[in-house]
Design a protein around this motif. Structure first.
Motif, PDB file in Angstrom:
ATOM      1  N   GLY B 225       0.819  -1.202   0.000  1.00 54.74           N
ATOM      2  CA  GLY B 225       0.000   0.000   0.000  1.00 54.74           C
ATOM      3  C   GLY B 225       0.850   1.247   0.000  1.00 54.74           C
ATOM      4  N   MET B 226       0.159   2.402  -0.014  1.00 56.41           N
ATOM      5  CA  MET B 226       0.850   3.677   0.029  1.00 56.41           C
ATOM      6  C   MET B 226       0.233   4.483   1.161  1.00 56.41           C
ATOM      7  SD  MET B 226       0.498   4.344  -4.017  1.00 56.41           S
ATOM      8  CE  MET B 226       1.391   5.882  -4.162  1.00 56.41           C
ATOM      9  N   GLU B 227       1.081   5.207   1.880  1.00 54.92           N
ATOM     10  CA  GLU B 227       0.566   6.011   2.970  1.00 54.92           C
ATOM     11  C   GLU B 227       0.764   7.483   2.642  1.00 54.92           C
ATOM     12  OE1 GLU B 227       2.086   5.659   7.263  1.00 54.92           O
ATOM     13  OE2 GLU B 227       2.234   7.731   6.561  1.00 54.92           O
ATOM     14  N   PHE B 228      -0.341   8.262   2.723  1.00 54.28           N
ATOM     15  CA  PHE B 228      -0.267   9.687   2.380  1.00 54.28           C
ATOM     16  C   PHE B 228      -0.211  10.553   3.638  1.00 54.28           C
ATOM     17  CE2 PHE B 228      -2.997   7.614  -0.894  1.00 54.28           C
ATOM     18  CZ  PHE B 228      -1.996   7.496  -1.844  1.00 54.28           C
ATOM     19  N   GLY B 229      -0.885  10.113   4.676  1.00 53.56           N
ATOM     20  CA  GLY B 229      -0.872  10.863   5.925  1.00 53.56           C
ATOM     21  C   GLY B 229      -1.397   9.919   6.974  1.00 53.56           C
ATOM     22  N   GLU B 230      -1.581  10.417   8.183  1.00 51.40           N
ATOM     23  CA  GLU B 230      -2.141   9.544   9.196  1.00 51.40           C
ATOM     24  C   GLU B 230      -3.528   9.092   8.744  1.00 51.40           C
ATOM     25  OE1 GLU B 230      -2.332  10.308  13.690  1.00 51.40           O
ATOM     26  OE2 GLU B 230      -0.746  11.609  12.901  1.00 51.40           O
ATOM     27  N   ASP B 231      -3.820   7.834   8.875  1.00 52.52           N
ATOM     28  CA  ASP B 231      -5.128   7.284   8.507  1.00 52.52           C
ATOM     29  C   ASP B 231      -5.505   7.524   7.046  1.00 52.52           C
ATOM     30  OD1 ASP B 231      -5.443   6.517  11.111  1.00 52.52           O
ATOM     31  OD2 ASP B 231      -6.453   8.404  11.665  1.00 52.52           O
ATOM     32  N   ASP B 232      -4.539   7.862   6.251  1.00 47.87           N
ATOM     33  CA  ASP B 232      -4.864   8.053   4.836  1.00 47.87           C
ATOM     34  C   ASP B 232      -3.970   7.126   4.017  1.00 47.87           C
ATOM     35  OD1 ASP B 232      -5.742   8.873   2.420  1.00 47.87           O
ATOM     36  OD2 ASP B 232      -4.967  10.924   2.559  1.00 47.87           O
ATOM     37  N   CYS B 233      -4.517   5.936   3.713  1.00 52.58           N
ATOM     38  CA  CYS B 233      -3.721   4.930   3.017  1.00 52.58           C
ATOM     39  C   CYS B 233      -4.497   4.403   1.820  1.00 52.58           C
ATOM     40  CB  CYS B 233      -3.415   3.745   3.918  1.00 52.58           C
ATOM     41  SG  CYS B 233      -2.349   4.185   5.265  1.00 52.58           S
ATOM     42  N   LEU B 234      -3.772   3.822   0.895  1.00 54.75           N
ATOM     43  CA  LEU B 234      -4.395   3.177  -0.248  1.00 54.75           C
ATOM     44  C   LEU B 234      -3.736   1.812  -0.389  1.00 54.75           C
ATOM     45  CD1 LEU B 234      -6.213   3.557  -2.823  1.00 54.75           C
ATOM     46  CD2 LEU B 234      -4.151   4.345  -3.989  1.00 54.75           C
ATOM     47  N   ASP B 235      -4.581   0.748  -0.364  1.00 51.25           N
ATOM     48  CA  ASP B 235      -4.010  -0.589  -0.544  1.00 51.25           C
ATOM     49  C   ASP B 235      -3.732  -0.806  -2.016  1.00 51.25           C
ATOM     50  OD1 ASP B 235      -4.296  -1.089   2.089  1.00 51.25           O
ATOM     51  OD2 ASP B 235      -6.218  -2.143   1.903  1.00 51.25           O
ATOM     52  N   VAL B 236      -2.508  -1.134  -2.359  1.00 46.72           N
ATOM     53  CA  VAL B 236      -2.212  -1.475  -3.755  1.00 46.72           C
ATOM     54  C   VAL B 236      -1.249  -2.652  -3.800  1.00 46.72           C
ATOM     55  CG1 VAL B 236      -2.595   0.816  -4.728  1.00 46.72           C
ATOM     56  CG2 VAL B 236      -0.324   0.207  -3.898  1.00 46.72           C
ATOM     57  N   ASP B 237      -1.277  -3.355  -4.962  1.00 47.79           N
ATOM     58  CA  ASP B 237      -0.419  -4.524  -5.114  1.00 47.79           C
ATOM     59  C   ASP B 237       0.766  -4.228  -6.010  1.00 47.79           C
ATOM     60  OD1 ASP B 237      -2.348  -6.365  -3.784  1.00 47.79           O
ATOM     61  OD2 ASP B 237      -3.596  -5.600  -5.410  1.00 47.79           O
ATOM     62  N   MET B 238       0.740  -3.011  -6.573  1.00 49.86           N
ATOM     63  CA  MET B 238       1.784  -2.710  -7.543  1.00 49.86           C
ATOM     64  C   MET B 238       1.825  -1.196  -7.681  1.00 49.86           C
ATOM     65  SD  MET B 238       1.731  -4.237 -11.345  1.00 49.86           S
ATOM     66  CE  MET B 238       2.750  -3.592 -12.633  1.00 49.86           C
ATOM     67  N   LEU B 239       3.006  -0.647  -8.013  1.00 50.32           N
ATOM     68  CA  LEU B 239       3.110   0.807  -8.178  1.00 50.32           C
ATOM     69  C   LEU B 239       3.985   1.112  -9.383  1.00 50.32           C
ATOM     70  CD1 LEU B 239       2.789   3.764  -7.100  1.00 50.32           C
ATOM     71  CD2 LEU B 239       4.861   3.370  -5.762  1.00 50.32           C
ATOM     72  N   ILE B 240       3.487   2.013 -10.215  1.00 52.00           N
ATOM     73  CA  ILE B 240       4.300   2.464 -11.344  1.00 52.00           C
ATOM     74  C   ILE B 240       4.624   3.927 -11.109  1.00 52.00           C
ATOM     75  CG2 ILE B 240       4.367   2.827 -13.829  1.00 52.00           C
ATOM     76  CD1 ILE B 240       2.257   0.612 -14.046  1.00 52.00           C
ATOM     77  N   ILE B 241       5.920   4.246 -11.110  1.00 54.31           N
ATOM     78  CA  ILE B 241       6.309   5.620 -10.832  1.00 54.31           C
ATOM     79  C   ILE B 241       6.483   6.370 -12.142  1.00 54.31           C
ATOM     80  CG2 ILE B 241       8.136   7.061  -9.865  1.00 54.31           C
ATOM     81  CD1 ILE B 241       8.481   5.047  -7.701  1.00 54.31           C
ATOM     82  N   SER B 242       5.750   7.452 -12.293  1.00 51.99           N
ATOM     83  CA  SER B 242       5.994   8.302 -13.457  1.00 51.99           C
ATOM     84  C   SER B 242       5.902   9.737 -12.975  1.00 51.99           C
ATOM     85  CB  SER B 242       5.024   7.961 -14.576  1.00 51.99           C
ATOM     86  OG  SER B 242       3.886   8.707 -14.519  1.00 51.99           O
ATOM     87  N   ALA B 243       6.944  10.118 -12.252  1.00 53.93           N
ATOM     88  CA  ALA B 243       6.941  11.409 -11.572  1.00 53.93           C
ATOM     89  C   ALA B 243       7.933  12.362 -12.218  1.00 53.93           C
ATOM     90  CB  ALA B 243       7.291  11.190 -10.101  1.00 53.93           C
ATOM     91  N   GLY B 244       8.093  12.230 -13.528  1.00 48.54           N
ATOM     92  CA  GLY B 244       9.020  13.127 -14.199  1.00 48.54           C
ATOM     93  C   GLY B 244      10.305  12.416 -14.567  1.00 48.54           C
ATOM     94  N   ILE B 245      11.192  13.163 -15.225  1.00 50.54           N
ATOM     95  CA  ILE B 245      12.413  12.532 -15.719  1.00 50.54           C
ATOM     96  C   ILE B 245      13.632  13.282 -15.201  1.00 50.54           C
ATOM     97  CG2 ILE B 245      11.425  11.547 -17.807  1.00 50.54           C
ATOM     98  CD1 ILE B 245      12.398  14.028 -19.319  1.00 50.54           C
ATOM     99  N   ARG B 246      14.758  12.600 -15.185  1.00 49.86           N
ATOM    100  CA  ARG B 246      16.036  13.219 -14.861  1.00 49.86           C
ATOM    101  C   ARG B 246      16.994  12.923 -16.000  1.00 49.86           C
ATOM    102  NH1 ARG B 246      13.648  15.773 -12.168  1.00 49.86           N
ATOM    103  NH2 ARG B 246      13.634  16.107  -9.937  1.00 49.86           N
TER     104      ARG B 246
END
Ligand code: FAD
Ligand code: SF4
Ligand code: SF4
Ligand code: FES
Lengths: 125, 839
Positions: B225-246
């Motif tokens: 899962g991913m945690e955004f803040g206290e008590d703010d989570c999202l259950d996920v089984d996979m994550l694809i990162i596309s947050a820009g390029i370097r």
């Protein structure tokens, strides 16, 4: 699946060791094709009646590995005899086996001869 | 001989090679190219297509042989690790070294992975290379196997993130797009358009989470899962990162090139780095303090570098780089150009929004209302090309600028006139930098005289392909202005349009394909002209597909639809969707006996899938004995006339829609046409039969029927338009006879009624004149022709099962009774399905 494809290798005329008596001339529709079985292989045979020519190739389309090429429409592209796969209309030269409208692998072609109304296909094994 | 070494064989590195060898003065140079990836450069822009076909070859920009044929030494699978600029030497990871006269760095970029705790966990991916996709697919299928409704998140709601979202959807997982900013595509969209886009994405099943900063990735070794803040989570089984390029600028550091503070190798407008023999292009190059993450600016950089190295010093990179973009997702149109949004003191905006249709259009114009500054299109980006051109060329706006997006125009029309109004300098194909002037002059000076020529000599349309409609229009219009006829000829074997061929066949009384080739064609024919002529013969003589089976499309030849694994489907006609319990039982019995997968179709009938070729005649024999007929689901012919239950049962019904639907379906069944035909009849304006989504639709109203024509569902849905109001049954049939026959005679192959109407000069008004007022004086002829087709109807499956000769066609092998052992089915929800394609 890959292995099914690898079963089919082109046989040039000089390499023919067996002429397999496949069917009667009448079994293949004029200006169309049909499929014959040789050992465990499926071979498409076409009769170009307009120019009195016969061609044979693997029945397996390299695009999605389906046994369908014998059911395709035949014709020519700038004079080269070809067949269009009935699934997605990929076309293949019946002279060289090359894919004419894409870059799929080539299909295997086999020599054909006619004797006393029977169709013979050349194999090397 | 001088040596140019190119580091990086990506899209821009490849373009450099292509432009270099095409330049006349490049013979004195040798090109050596290093690529870290295992294969030659491929089309990263269309990377997502790999999900569909896993065909790496199809993405290749050029095969490995192309490089050797053009004297280029391509070394793939080898990373360059070091530059020694004093010695003019590079070193590779395998310990080899090479010397150069010029060095071109085209090393591109890598996805930016934010330093969130837990990003190293299993199940976290980036989206850049074919290998990335392969890993993702393998992982996704593992998840699906244990968790059918697994979820995958995408970190980043930009252009690429949304593309990844669609890919996740196609992989069968539930996508969640997580964006840090309060809106999607923050660089391209304003808040309102982002809201509209969000609604659209959610309607497709892509969930959107905005204003979310990810604190950490949860899970032991594997992401959970991913945690955004206290008590703010999202259950996920996979994550694809596309947050820009370097930018991959590490080589610049090894030899002390000037670098940007946030990375990237600094270049000037000659693409030269701080070392005069070293150039940088593409996503590694920092130009005007910017990294341009798009392919078109990269291509332009490649062109500049080629020219600079070959001594054409006047070719420079322009100051302003166009960052307009169009999102290339199936089913979602999103585009922005120029300055997409701006504060009110910079310009005025015209905004059109319709949330029910997921539509948002915004254009920004200067305070004097004369120039277009930019805009955003969501939901319908059909006008993107031309708006973009107006913006790029600073063209004058019409007096009512709002017409550009809302249109006081008739349906299908355009407020802009045509691409011919653009100035010669307008860049039509930005991927290949082809201007309008170069397309038109190449035609005018006789260098080329067809679309094919233009494409092969200018390469226009070969990049992203977005400019194709404009190029086609320019070619056709220019040829027309030169007095040359532009014909949609059928193919290389017949130099006629379908309509012309129809006339010739009719006048000369040609009855077979061979005769047609002899009298007005040449060669052996092909898969385009054969079915086209088959359809023409059917229209004139109503022969069934059995007469000349080898010229029929495969489906018509075997009177069944070929399915994924080469098996066939069986669809008997069920007129109006009305069927007795006894007939239903027969369908069930037959399906059971032959192990067929059974499904109700959208046209109110029953489709039996998975029949083997050998079994088709026996199956149909049983169906015909029970009173069924062919449903022509395989043919370009009438499919169904869908009906609602109408006044016989429905408390709102104004008329008997079922009876009328049956009558219409019986009348037009079996008639071949340029494309499939569908009809519908509704008993009142509540329109439960969705008749207006059909080629012809009839709706009961006070005082008769309203007749609508030229609608369709499918990829571009169109509502049918009103042809006549409050008419009785006989008049409906009279008008339909005329309309259908006129369409069948004049449409191009595979053109449905909606597209045909769009092309018909005068549009709907003209069609009304022809059909209702008989302005061409052909109504009687059309009706007679239709009646004779109706009278000649025969069920082709009945012919086939009664005639032994025809029956032979359905053998898989002609030399044995063996069945096709290559057919593999796997079980699915108590039925069966073909084994999925693996390639
Ligand atoms: C999924 C996706 C969708 C996209 N969609 C669009 C779009 O719709 N429109 C658009 O304009 N752009 C789009 N882009 C961006 C576009 O693909 C890039 O702008 C373009 O590929 C940049 O080209 P490049 O040659 O600079 O970099 P790349 O294509 O990344 O090529 C660089 C190559 O250099 C190699 N390399 C790096 N360092 C070394 C080294 N030291 N030694 C040897 N080789 C090295 C890398 O392995 C790589 O193969 C998309 C990108 C992705 C990932
Ligand atoms: S369209 Fe009208 S008549 Fe037909 S089912 Fe719907 S409500 Fe009833
Ligand atoms: S929408 Fe039509 S063409 Fe597409 S998968 Fe479904 S049945 Fe096939
Ligand atoms: S299976 Fe032959 S073209 Fe797709």
């Amino acid at each position: 699946m890959e292995t099914v494809f690898q079963q089919y290798n082109p046989v040039p005329l000089e390499k023919v060791t067996v002429w397999f008596k496949a069917c009667h001339e009448q079994d293949i529709p004029k200006n169309g094709g049909a499929c014959i079985k040789y050992k465990n292989k499926q071979i498409a045979v076409y009769h170009f009646q307009r120019k009195q020519k016969w061609y044979a190739c693997q029945n397996l389309c390299p695009h999605k590995m389906e046994m369908v090429l014998s059911r395709g429409m035949i014709g020519d592209s700038e004079g080269i005899a070809k067949v269009a796969c009935p699934m997605h209309k990929k076309t293949f030269s019946l002279e060289t086996g090359e894919n004419l409208n894409g870059d799929l692998p080539s299909i295997a072609t086999f020599p054909v001869k006619l004797e006393n109304g029977f169709v013979y296909i050349g194999f090397s094994e | 001989m001088k040596t140019v070494i190119v580091v990086g064989n990506g899209m821009v590195g490849y373009k450099f090679c292509e432009k270099f060898i095409a330049a006349p003065s490049s013979n004195d140079y040798k090109l050596v190219v290093f690529g870290e990836e295992p294969r030659p450069a491929y089309d990263r822009v269309h990377l997502s297509e790999y999900f569909e076909n896993q065909d790496a070859k199809a993405l290749e920009l050029a095969p490995a042989s192309w490089y050797s044929e053009n004297g280029i030494e391509l070394i793939t699978g080898q990373r360059v690790t070091d530059i020694k600029n004093e010695a003019k030497e590079i070193h590779t990871a395998t310990g080899n070294s090479y010397t150069y006269d010029y060095l071109v760095l085209a090393t591109g970029s890598v996805p930016f992975v934010p330093p969130i705790s837990g990003v190293e966990k299993e199940g976290v991916f980036v989206y850049r290379t074919i290998e990335d996709l392969e890993e993702m697919m393998a992982y996704a299928s593992q998840i699906k196997a244990i968790k059918p409704n697994g979820k995958a998140a995408i970190l980043g709601g930009g252009l690429l993130g949304l593309e990844a979202g669609k890919a996740v959807l196609d992989m069968g997982l539930e996508p969640h797009v997580v964006e840090f900013a309060p809106k999607l595509m923050p660089r391209q969209l304003d808040t309102r358009s982002s809201n509209v886009l969000r609604l659209k994405l959610e309607s497709m099943g892509i969930q959107v989470h905005l204003s979310k900063a990810t604190n950490q990735i949860l899970g032991d070794k594997v992401i959970e899962g991913m945690e955004f803040g206290e008590d703010d989570c999202l259950d996920v089984d996979m994550l694809i990162i596309s947050a820009g390029i370097r930018p991959r600028d590490e080589l610049g550091k090894t030899c002390g090139l000037e670098m940007g503070t946030r990375g990237g190798i600094v270049v000037d407008n000659r693409m030269q780095t701080s070392a005069k023999d070293i150039f940088a292009i593409g996503e590694v190059a920092l130009y005007n303090q910017m990294i341009y993450g798009l392919v078109a600016p990269g291509y332009e950089m490649a062109d500049v570098a080629v020219n600079q190295i070959l001594g054409n010093q006047e070719v420079l990179m322009p100051d302003d780089i166009d960052m307009s973009t169009k999102l290339k997702l199936m089913g979602v149109d999103v585009a922005s150009f120029g300055t997409p949004y701006m504060p009110a003191d910079k310009g005025l905006s015209i905004i059109f929004e319709n949330k029910t249709k997921f539509l948002y259009k915004r254009i920004n114009v200067s305070h004097d209302g004369k120039t277009l500054l930019g805009g955003i299109l969501v939901g319908d980006a059909a006008d993107y090309n031309i708006l973009h051109q107006m913006y790029l060329n600073g063209m004058a706006l019409p007096d009512n600028a709002e017409e550009l997006i809302v249109g006081a125009r008739g349906e299908g029309g355009s407020a802009f006139g045509s691409a011919m109004d653009l100035p010669d300098s307008a860049q039509i194909c930005s991927c290949e930098s082809v201007s309008k002037g170069s397309i038109c002059s190449s035609l005018l000076n006789g260098e080329s005289d067809s679309l094919k020529d233009i494409i092969s000599c200018t390469k226009a349309t070969t990049g992203c392909g977005g400019c194709k409609p404009m190029v086609v229009e320019l070619v056709n219009e220019t040829l027309k202005s030169m007095g040359k006829e532009v014909k949609d000829v059928i193919c290389e074997h017949f130099e006629y349009t379908r309509q012309e061929l129809y006339g010739i066949v009719k006048v000369k009384g040609i009855t077979s394909y061979d005769e047609a080739l002899d009298k007005c064609g040449h060669g052996d024919g092909c898969e385009v002209c054969k079915p086209a002529l088959a359809s023409i013969f059917a229209t004139i003589y109503n022969d069934t597909a059995n007469k000349e089976d080898v010229i029929q499309d495969s489906n018509d030849r075997f009177l069944a639809n070929i399915q994924r694994n080469g098996s066939y489907s069986v669809v008997p006609r069920i007129p109006g969707g009305e069927i007795t319990p006894d007939k239903l039982i027969v369908l069930g019995d037959v399906a059971k006996e032959y192990g067929l997968y059974t499904k109700i179709t959208g046209g109110q009938r029953i489709d039996l899938f998975g029949a083997q070729l050998n079994d088709l005649p026996a199956i149909w024999k049983k169906l015909i004995a029970a009173g069924f007929e062919s449903g022509h689901a395989y043919g370009k012919a009438l499919r169904t006339v869908k009906s609602c239950v109408g006044s016989t049962w429905c408390r709102y019904g104004m008329d008997e829609s079922v009876s009328f639907a049956i009558e219409l379906e019986e009348r037009y069944k079996g008639i071949r046409s340029p494309h499939k035909l569908k009809g519908g009849v509704s008993g009142c304006i509540r329109e439960c039969a969705e008749a207006r989504g059909k080629d012809f639709g009839v709706i009961a109203v006070e005082g008769g029927w309203n007749l609508y024509v030229c609608g369709n569902g499918g990829a571009t849905p169109k509502h049918a338009q009103l042809l006549a109001e409050q008419i009785d049954n006989e008049t409906v049939i009279k008008y339909l006879d005329r309309f259908l026959m006129y369409y069948i005679r004049t449409a191009a192959p595979l053109m449905r009624t909606a597209a045909w109407l769009e092309k018909l000069e005068g549009g709907m008004e003209q069609l009304k004149k022809i059909v209702v007022e008989d302005s061409l004086n052909i109504a009687e002829e059309l009706e007679t022709d239709m009646q004779s087709l109706v009278d000649k109807y025969e069920c082709e499956w009945k012919q086939a099962v009664e005639n032994e000769e025809i029956g032979k066609r359905f053998k898989h092998f002609v030399n044995t009774d063996d069945r096709d052992d290559n057919l593999v089915f796997v079980p699915m929800r108590e039925q069966k399905m073909p084994e999925p394609w693996t390639n």
